[in-house]
Every structure is written in C-alpha cells, then in structure tokens.
Design an enzyme around this catalytic site. Structure first.
Site, PDB file in Angstrom:
ATOM      1  N   LYS A   1       0.814  -1.204   0.000  1.00 47.00           N
ATOM      2  CA  LYS A   1       0.000   0.000   0.000  1.00 47.00           C
ATOM      3  C   LYS A   1       0.869   1.284   0.000  1.00 47.00           C
ATOM      4  O   LYS A   1       2.094   1.219   0.116  1.00 47.00           O
ATOM      5  CB  LYS A   1      -0.935  -0.012   1.204  1.00 47.00           C
ATOM      6  CG  LYS A   1      -2.041  -1.073   1.097  1.00 47.00           C
ATOM      7  CD  LYS A   1      -2.932  -0.864  -0.112  1.00 47.00           C
ATOM      8  CE  LYS A   1      -4.307  -1.478  -0.057  1.00 47.00           C
ATOM      9  NZ  LYS A   1      -4.445  -2.935   0.042  1.00 47.00           N
TER      10      LYS A   1
HETATM   11  C1  LIG Z   1      -5.795  -3.632   0.630  1.00 43.61           C
HETATM   12  C2  LIG Z   1      -7.249  -3.360   0.761  1.00 43.61           C
HETATM   13  C3  LIG Z   1      -8.013  -3.857   1.826  1.00 43.61           C
HETATM   14  C4  LIG Z   1      -7.462  -4.835   2.814  1.00 43.61           C
HETATM   15  O1  LIG Z   1      -6.331  -4.432   3.478  1.00 43.61           O
HETATM   16  P1  LIG Z   1      -5.313  -5.528   4.097  1.00 43.61           P
HETATM   17  O2  LIG Z   1      -4.436  -4.692   4.970  1.00 43.61           O
HETATM   18  O3  LIG Z   1      -4.584  -6.172   2.967  1.00 43.61           O
HETATM   19  O4  LIG Z   1      -6.142  -6.495   4.880  1.00 43.61           O
HETATM   20  C5  LIG Z   1      -9.333  -3.487   1.916  1.00 43.61           C
HETATM   21  N1  LIG Z   1      -9.907  -2.687   1.010  1.00 43.61           N
HETATM   22  C6  LIG Z   1      -9.234  -2.204  -0.035  1.00 43.61           C
HETATM   23  C7  LIG Z   1      -9.904  -1.295  -1.003  1.00 43.61           C
HETATM   24  C8  LIG Z   1      -7.892  -2.543  -0.213  1.00 43.61           C
HETATM   25  O5  LIG Z   1      -7.231  -2.094  -1.278  1.00 43.61           O
END
Ligand SMILES: *Cc1c(COP(=O)(O)O)cnc(C)c1O
Length: 394
Positions: A186
């Site tokens: 991210k």
């Molecule tokens: C990455 C993501 C999640 C989940 O996050 P994690 O930390 O991987 O559990 C939820 N919603 C969206 C839109 C995402 O891109």
C-alpha cells in the site's frame, strides 16, 4: 505507490528501538517501555495529518473494516451496500459481520455512484461501504446526501487512498468511519497493519475495545480492566507500528512524488483520442497512486492491455479480468463457499449471489485499465513509458 520503495534507515531505526527495549505490546508495560509507544505515536500522527479526532491502529485493513462495521453497529441481518469493483475484503468483512452485502453500480469515478446506492436501498439497508478505489474518490457530496436522506451509516474504505482528500477533507474522515490498510504493497506500509479513523467518540470507543477483547483500556493494570463489550484480537504490534511511524513521516513526499509522476504521464498522453480518463470529483485531492483510463470498447481495452505489455509498459491492471478485484471472478463469494456454515446462510431471502446484475459497472470495468504510479521512476524511465504508451495506441 508502494511505500516500500522509500524504505531506508529510518524504518530500521524505529523497529530497532522497539527491539532494544523489548516491549512489542502496544498496551501497558509502562515501567519498562521507557515511554516508547509506537502505535500511539502513529495514531497521533494520523490524527494530526488527517485532521480527524480519532485513529485506532489494527492488524490489517481487513481487520479495520471488520472493527469499523462492528463499532458502527452493523451486524446480523443488516444490509450493507458494496461496490462490485473493489478488493474482495470489502465483501468478506460484511459477510463476517453476519450482514448482507448488496451490490450496487459504480460510475466513471470507478467508485459507487449516488444513483447506484439509491437504487440498492431497501428497508433493511443499514450502511454503505464506499470504497475510494485506486487512489481517487467517489462523489462525496451527493453520496453523503443520499446517506443522510435515508439515514444510512457511511463507511469510507480509504485503504487505497490515504493522502487523498475531497474539498479539503481527508478521504476516510467524511463519513461515520474510515479505514486504511498498511499492508506490504500500500501507499504507506507497516508490513501488515490497518487503521479505523473516525470523528465519532462512540465509534472510536467500540473500535479500541472490540479490537482487543473488549478491554476498556482504563488504568495501568490490564488484568484489572473492565470489558464493557465482547471483542476479538485485531491488535497491531509495536514492530509493525514502528515501520508505520517512519512511513507516516514520508507520506507527504510519497504523495507529492505520485502527483508529479502521474501528471507528467497524464499530460503526455491526454491527446490520444481513445483515452477517456477516469472521472475525479476533486482533482486536487487525487492521491495519484494510479492513472486509470476508460477505452471505447472491451475489445479495444483487451488489445491495448496486451500492447502496453508488449511495449514494455509494466504495472498495468485490467481489473475486469483479475481474480481479486471484480465480482464476476469471485466464484467463492457467488457460491458463499466457506469452511463452515455462514450466518448469511440463515437468511432465506438473501440476494442470489450467483446472479449479480451490475451491467453499468460491467460496461465501465470491461473498458478500464489502471497503471500503477511508482515512486522510484526516473525522468528517463517515464519518458520511455510515455513512448511505450504512444506506440501501444498507434
Ligand atoms: C488492501 C485493501 C483492503 C485490505 O487491506 P489488508 O491490509 O490487505 O487487509 C481493503 N480494502 C481495499 C480497497 C484494499 O485495497
């Protein structure tokens, strides 16, 4: 994106500080931790930077969604409006809550549309799980108005849009609660981690308690704490939060770099006649993690996607054909395949997930390609990329 491209000695230093005093737990140990609180520190940084009253770190973005839904009071039998284009966690979290996902249409913002939401409302609708996809935002004024009119809770999943804003307000801080993900790919990362952000004291209270077995976090003796509610364990560790503290300090630079890189490429290709850029309701608030464009037909999108790869333009996503981001490819969700019986299976009149109808979203997503905007690109690499894109369209 992603924040790991900017890893340096700063992250190592923060993690080492945790390991040196040996307190990896985010609560208590007041006597031995030497006033070092990485999770609290990152929460405070988020609150200040995003101008939001509360931030509570948890173990992932998915956990943040589960905690936020519970904390807002969304549970068994409630309908939650979700988009067909999202990361699958948006739907999993609703099902885990015992609630009922109801798919609604997106528009050219690539997010749920106000009309799509309104058309999906029933007497059972409790909340909207609005996902700010691919770094940019939904039509917030209109969507807020629909939620207010129908008395619906608004959860803003800003897992892909940290650093973005709408008319000056940070994405995730406009509705009743918002979520971030700090997983390893991210915009900023903790390795694994997430956050619930909210201006509501009650939602914050439920969030910190629910994510830690209902502990009220009053006093300095964990064993003597009260537990006003039930919960689970979605805590973040101090090591993960330490990485996040270093990354938070880099967020402004990350967003500025994304914006510069995206603007350079977007400007250079804006006259290609087949390209219609994704609609961005507040251009100056774009976090610029992706450059997304919509082509005239599905066939043209497939052809361009192939030609981009052939011309060395990597990091492009054709989400419509991708396993994790579009509903038509989620056979396990369609069939509610799980290792054990789900609460939703007790609800006889639930939607038929094998027959989800979102024709407008299908039309848009079958024509959409997104390009990841990297932080580490040099000017030469961006020039080569622009040439590659032009060749792909030639
Ligand atoms: C990455 C993501 C999640 C989940 O996050 P994690 O930390 O991987 O559990 C939820 N919603 C969206 C839109 C995402 O891109």
């Amino acid at each position: 994106m992603p924040g790991f491209e900017f890893f340096g000695p700063e992250e190592t230093k923060e993690v080492n500080e945790v390991m040196e005093n040996g307190v990896t737990f985010r609560y208590n140990f007041d006597g031995v931790r030497g006033d070092q609180w990485k999770a609290r520190q990152m929460e405070q940084m988020i609150q200040e930077q995003m101008n939001v009253k509360h931030a509570h770190l948890v173990s992932s973005g998915t956990a943040a969604l589960q905690v936020a839904l519970a904390a807002m009071g969304v549970g068994a039998g409630d309908e939650v409006i979700v988009p067909p284009f999202t990361f699958v966690a948006s739907v999993e979290a609703v099902i885990a809550a015992g609630a009922i996902p109801v798919f609604a249409e997106i528009d050219e913002t690539l997010c749920l549309s106000p009309e799509g939401i309104e058309a999906a409302i029933t007497p059972r609708t409790k909340a909207v799980n609005l996902v700010h996809m691919c770094g940019s935002m939904a039509k917030m004024d209109e969507i807020k108005a629909v939620c207010d009119k129908h008395n619906l809770l608004l959860l803003e999943d800003a897992c892909q849009a940290i650093g973005g804003s709408y008319k000056g307000q940070a994405l995730g801080t406009i509705g009743d609660a918002g979520t971030y993900s700090f997983d390893s790919v991210k915009t900023i990362t903790c390795g694994e981690g997430g956050a619930v952000i909210t201006n509501r004291d009650d939602v914050y209270g439920h969030s910190h308690m629910y994510s830690d077995h209902g502990h009220d976090h009053v006093g300095m003796d964990r064993g003597a704490e009260d537990h006003p509610i039930m919960g689970l364990n979605y805590r973040i560790s101090e090591m993960n939060a330490a990485v996040g503290v270093a990354q938070m300090r880099k967020l402004d630079k990350i967003i500025a770099t994304q914006r510069y890189n995206k603007a350079k490429i977007k400007n250079a290709i804006k006259d290609i006649s087949d390209i219609q850029f994704r609609e961005i309701p507040c251009e100056e608030g774009d976090s610029a993690g992706f450059l997304s464009f919509i082509l005239p037909s599905e066939q043209r999108a497939l052809e361009i996607n192939k030609k981009l790869a052939e011309n060395g333009v990597d990091g492009c996503f054709y989400w419509y054909g991708n396993n994790w981001h579009y509903v038509k490819n989620w056979k396990h969700i369609q069939n509610l395949t799980a290792p054990a019986k789900l609460p939703i299976e007790l609800i006889e009149d639930r939607p038929d997930y094998t027959n989800i109808q979102t024709p407008k979203s299908d039309d848009i997503m079958s024509r959409t390609i997104s390009m990841l905007i990297k932080l580490s690109w040099t000017e030469e690499q961006m020039d080569a990329r622009i040439e590659g894109i032009k060749k792909a369209f030639a």
